[in-house]
Design a protein around this motif. Structure first.
Motif, PDB file in Angstrom:
ATOM      1  N   SER A 109      31.536  35.832  26.658  1.00  0.00           N
ATOM      2  CA  SER A 109      32.771  35.883  25.871  1.00  0.00           C
ATOM      3  C   SER A 109      33.517  37.199  26.080  1.00  0.00           C
ATOM      4  CB  SER A 109      32.446  35.689  24.383  1.00  0.00           C
ATOM      5  OG  SER A 109      31.869  34.422  24.150  1.00  0.00           O
ATOM      6  N   THR A 110      32.766  38.284  26.305  1.00  0.00           N
ATOM      7  CA  THR A 110      33.406  39.559  26.605  1.00  0.00           C
ATOM      8  C   THR A 110      34.159  39.479  27.918  1.00  0.00           C
ATOM      9  OG1 THR A 110      31.673  40.757  25.416  1.00  0.00           O
ATOM     10  CG2 THR A 110      32.997  42.015  26.977  1.00  0.00           C
ATOM     11  N   LEU A 111      33.568  38.801  28.901  1.00  0.00           N
ATOM     12  CA  LEU A 111      34.255  38.577  30.175  1.00  0.00           C
ATOM     13  C   LEU A 111      35.575  37.849  29.951  1.00  0.00           C
ATOM     14  CD1 LEU A 111      32.632  37.219  33.436  1.00  0.00           C
ATOM     15  CD2 LEU A 111      34.730  36.206  32.576  1.00  0.00           C
ATOM     16  N   ALA A 112      35.537  36.769  29.169  1.00  0.00           N
ATOM     17  CA  ALA A 112      36.735  35.976  28.926  1.00  0.00           C
ATOM     18  C   ALA A 112      37.804  36.783  28.202  1.00  0.00           C
ATOM     19  CB  ALA A 112      36.376  34.726  28.126  1.00  0.00           C
ATOM     20  N   LEU A 113      37.411  37.526  27.169  1.00  0.00           N
ATOM     21  CA  LEU A 113      38.386  38.287  26.393  1.00  0.00           C
ATOM     22  C   LEU A 113      39.022  39.391  27.226  1.00  0.00           C
ATOM     23  CD1 LEU A 113      39.781  38.977  23.744  1.00  0.00           C
ATOM     24  CD2 LEU A 113      37.786  40.362  23.124  1.00  0.00           C
ATOM     25  N   SER A 114      38.238  40.113  27.995  1.00  0.00           N
ATOM     26  CA  SER A 114      38.795  41.193  28.810  1.00  0.00           C
ATOM     27  C   SER A 114      39.731  40.645  29.881  1.00  0.00           C
ATOM     28  CB  SER A 114      37.659  41.990  29.458  1.00  0.00           C
ATOM     29  OG  SER A 114      36.894  41.178  30.330  1.00  0.00           O
ATOM     30  N   LEU A 115      39.342  39.543  30.498  1.00  0.00           N
ATOM     31  CA  LEU A 115      40.181  38.931  31.529  1.00  0.00           C
ATOM     32  C   LEU A 115      41.485  38.421  30.941  1.00  0.00           C
ATOM     33  CD1 LEU A 115      40.637  37.887  34.399  1.00  0.00           C
ATOM     34  CD2 LEU A 115      39.285  35.861  33.808  1.00  0.00           C
ATOM     35  N   MET A 116      41.427  37.753  29.805  1.00  0.00           N
ATOM     36  CA  MET A 116      42.642  37.226  29.183  1.00  0.00           C
ATOM     37  C   MET A 116      43.533  38.351  28.669  1.00  0.00           C
ATOM     38  SD  MET A 116      42.513  34.098  29.748  1.00  0.00           S
ATOM     39  CE  MET A 116      44.041  33.726  28.888  1.00  0.00           C
ATOM     40  N   ALA A 173      39.971  35.204  22.869  1.00  0.00           N
ATOM     41  CA  ALA A 173      40.397  34.840  24.223  1.00  0.00           C
ATOM     42  C   ALA A 173      41.261  33.585  24.200  1.00  0.00           C
ATOM     43  CB  ALA A 173      39.172  34.634  25.111  1.00  0.00           C
ATOM     44  N   LEU A 174      40.912  32.633  23.358  1.00  0.00           N
ATOM     45  CA  LEU A 174      41.725  31.423  23.223  1.00  0.00           C
ATOM     46  C   LEU A 174      43.022  31.696  22.476  1.00  0.00           C
ATOM     47  CD1 LEU A 174      38.857  28.939  22.313  1.00  0.00           C
ATOM     48  CD2 LEU A 174      40.232  28.867  24.402  1.00  0.00           C
ATOM     49  N   TYR A 175      42.974  32.587  21.490  1.00  0.00           N
ATOM     50  CA  TYR A 175      44.140  32.862  20.652  1.00  0.00           C
ATOM     51  C   TYR A 175      45.259  33.552  21.425  1.00  0.00           C
ATOM     52  CZ  TYR A 175      46.997  35.002  17.000  1.00  0.00           C
ATOM     53  OH  TYR A 175      48.044  35.411  16.222  1.00  0.00           O
ATOM     54  N   GLY A 179      45.036  29.084  24.312  1.00  0.00           N
ATOM     55  CA  GLY A 179      44.160  28.266  25.150  1.00  0.00           C
ATOM     56  C   GLY A 179      44.689  27.965  26.529  1.00  0.00           C
ATOM     57  N   ASN A 180      45.842  28.512  26.900  1.00  0.00           N
ATOM     58  CA  ASN A 180      46.436  28.219  28.201  1.00  0.00           C
ATOM     59  C   ASN A 180      46.006  29.258  29.242  1.00  0.00           C
ATOM     60  OD1 ASN A 180      48.009  26.005  27.217  1.00  0.00           O
ATOM     61  ND2 ASN A 180      49.429  27.493  26.308  1.00  0.00           N
ATOM     62  N   PRO A 181      45.757  28.823  30.485  1.00  0.00           N
ATOM     63  CA  PRO A 181      45.416  29.785  31.537  1.00  0.00           C
ATOM     64  C   PRO A 181      46.650  30.529  32.030  1.00  0.00           C
ATOM     65  CG  PRO A 181      45.503  27.570  32.441  1.00  0.00           C
ATOM     66  CD  PRO A 181      45.716  27.426  30.952  1.00  0.00           C
ATOM     67  N   ILE A 182      46.435  31.635  32.710  1.00  0.00           N
ATOM     68  CA  ILE A 182      47.512  32.424  33.309  1.00  0.00           C
ATOM     69  C   ILE A 182      47.210  32.576  34.785  1.00  0.00           C
ATOM     70  CG2 ILE A 182      48.653  34.675  33.367  1.00  0.00           C
ATOM     71  CD1 ILE A 182      48.066  34.971  30.411  1.00  0.00           C
ATOM     72  N   ASN A 183      48.215  32.273  35.627  1.00  0.00           N
ATOM     73  CA  ASN A 183      48.026  32.310  37.077  1.00  0.00           C
ATOM     74  C   ASN A 183      48.993  33.301  37.714  1.00  0.00           C
ATOM     75  OD1 ASN A 183      46.186  30.059  36.901  1.00  0.00           O
ATOM     76  ND2 ASN A 183      47.984  28.736  36.664  1.00  0.00           N
ATOM     77  N   GLN A 274      41.195  32.185  32.883  1.00  0.00           N
ATOM     78  CA  GLN A 274      40.859  31.057  32.034  1.00  0.00           C
ATOM     79  C   GLN A 274      40.225  31.572  30.734  1.00  0.00           C
ATOM     80  OE1 GLN A 274      41.473  27.901  32.882  1.00  0.00           O
ATOM     81  NE2 GLN A 274      42.010  28.158  35.048  1.00  0.00           N
ATOM     82  N   PRO A 275      40.693  31.111  29.579  1.00  0.00           N
ATOM     83  CA  PRO A 275      40.133  31.607  28.305  1.00  0.00           C
ATOM     84  C   PRO A 275      38.675  31.228  28.084  1.00  0.00           C
ATOM     85  CG  PRO A 275      41.654  29.796  27.915  1.00  0.00           C
ATOM     86  CD  PRO A 275      41.785  30.150  29.355  1.00  0.00           C
ATOM     87  N   THR A 276      38.153  30.278  28.880  1.00  0.00           N
ATOM     88  CA  THR A 276      36.746  29.885  28.740  1.00  0.00           C
ATOM     89  C   THR A 276      35.893  30.418  29.891  1.00  0.00           C
ATOM     90  OG1 THR A 276      37.204  27.780  29.858  1.00  0.00           O
ATOM     91  CG2 THR A 276      37.318  27.803  27.443  1.00  0.00           C
ATOM     92  N   ALA A 277      36.484  31.272  30.717  1.00  0.00           N
ATOM     93  CA  ALA A 277      35.732  31.799  31.862  1.00  0.00           C
ATOM     94  C   ALA A 277      34.539  32.619  31.389  1.00  0.00           C
ATOM     95  CB  ALA A 277      36.653  32.661  32.728  1.00  0.00           C
ATOM     96  N   GLY A 278      33.379  32.378  31.995  1.00  0.00           N
ATOM     97  CA  GLY A 278      32.199  33.166  31.694  1.00  0.00           C
ATOM     98  C   GLY A 278      31.392  32.698  30.496  1.00  0.00           C
TER      99      GLY A 278
END
Length: 353
Positions: A109-116, A173-175, A179-183, A274-278
């Protein structure tokens, strides 16, 4: 009288000489036994000196090389390392935490939050992406800091503390993007997982460099050696003059930072945040550390065996994919591998005690 005494002395001398000769004859026989210096004894000692996880890795590679003609190709072996670089980096932090007797369930979840966070700042705030990546790494370290404070000053069990931050980080990360990805990221960022140096993928260099730095710290730096003392007995370590609280918090910060670094690898590989990555990688991360021989009670473990554990997980996942094993069954195999590793490690420790 004198003749009788001399005869007795000679008899005792003769008996002593016979016993000495008998002992002298039996000594070489013991030396040639299985535990001695013979060929069998040397082979047994050499076999015991080989790390258990390495033997497991060799066995698994032999099995898959027989079952699939594509397994031992150079491209496939390179893919095993690069495709698991993010898991391997997170496993370094998880191994350090387990070494001090803790646990970190929030790495995914830390991976997802930092990435987002990095992607959101880049897309919404328009900040330079280099700065966004730095902020993302700091967010990961911040989550680790919260974990450390909760488990030390808050006196919350690490399992419960990191379970709470895992849930909070996943929700944030979802908030951030609903919940949408960024490209769409800069070319230099994508090059992290697409370029190579002297034929070696850049992400593999980052992975191996992370393990080498962690191994050097644990082996040669006093603060790194202190982790073993804390994991063995935190109270004794405190009475010895170590600042146990500060060291524990520092280890959790490092684990959070490495989870964020793994997020950089994932974002570069996918060209997407992706908000669910990791979040699904926690099982693999813990499996890497446990299969690598680290004790969940703390005080034992190392980077070499952890890296071998990473290769075992990578080989298992890769080999099962080559054999078209259902993805739904692959976690079952990983779970069995964890149980086998723990039982093997327990048996090995019992033999040495």
């Amino acid at each position: 009288m004198r003749t009788t005494t001399d005869r007795a002395v000679k008899q005792r001398s003769s008996a002593h000489g016979d016993a000495t000769a008998a002992n002298a004859q039996t000594v070489p026989v013991r030396g040639r036994g299985a535990g001695g210096g013979g060929v069998a004894g040397i082979a047994a000692k050499a076999f015991r000196a080989v790390p258990g996880p390495l033997l497991g890795l060799i066995a698994v590679m032999i099995v898959f090389s027989v079952l699939s003609p594509y397994f031992l190709t150079g491209r496939n072996l390179s893919n095993i390392v690069t495709q698991n670089a993010d898991i391997g980096i997170m496993a370094v932090g998880a191994a350090l935490v387990i070494l001090i007797g803790g646990i970190d369930l929030s790495v995914g979840s830390t991976l997802a939050l930092s990435l987002m966070t990095s992607a959101w700042l880049y897309r919404s705030a328009g900040l330079p992406f280099e700065l966004c990546v730095v902020v993302g790494l700091l967010v990961g370290a911040g989550v680790g800091f919260v974990n450390g404070v909760l488990s030390t000053y808050g006196r919350i069990q690490p399992f419960v503390a990191t379970l709470a931050t895992m849930s909070a980080a996943a929700g944030l990360a979802l908030y951030l993007t609903n919940g949408n990805p960024i490209n769409g990221f800069p070319e230099w960022y994508l090059a992290i997982t697409s370029e190579d140096i002297l034929g070696i993928p850049l992400e593999a260099i980052i992975l191996v460099g992370t393990y080498l730095l962690a191994a050097y710290w644990l082996r040669f730096r006093p603060s790194g050696r202190a982790l073993y003392a804390i994991g063995g007995n935190a109270e004794v370590a405190r009475l010895s003059g170590l600042n146990v609280t500060r060291i524990k918090i520092g280890v959790y910060v490092v684990a959070g930072f490495l989870a964020a670094l793994a997020g950089v690898i994932v974002g570069s590989r996918l060209d997407s945040a992706q908000p669910t990555a990791g979040t699904a990688d926690l099982l693999n991360v813990i499996a890497v550390v446990v299969i690598g021989g680290a004790s969940l009670s703390g005080g034992s473990g190392g980077m070499l065996n952890t890296f071998i554990g990473l290769l075992i997980i990578g080989v298992l996942n890769n080999g099962m994919s080559l054999l078209n094993v259902s993805p739904n069954l692959q976690p079952v195999v990983i779970g069995i591998a964890i149980i086998v590793a723990v039982l093997t490690d327990r048996a090995s420790r019992a033999r040495h005690t």
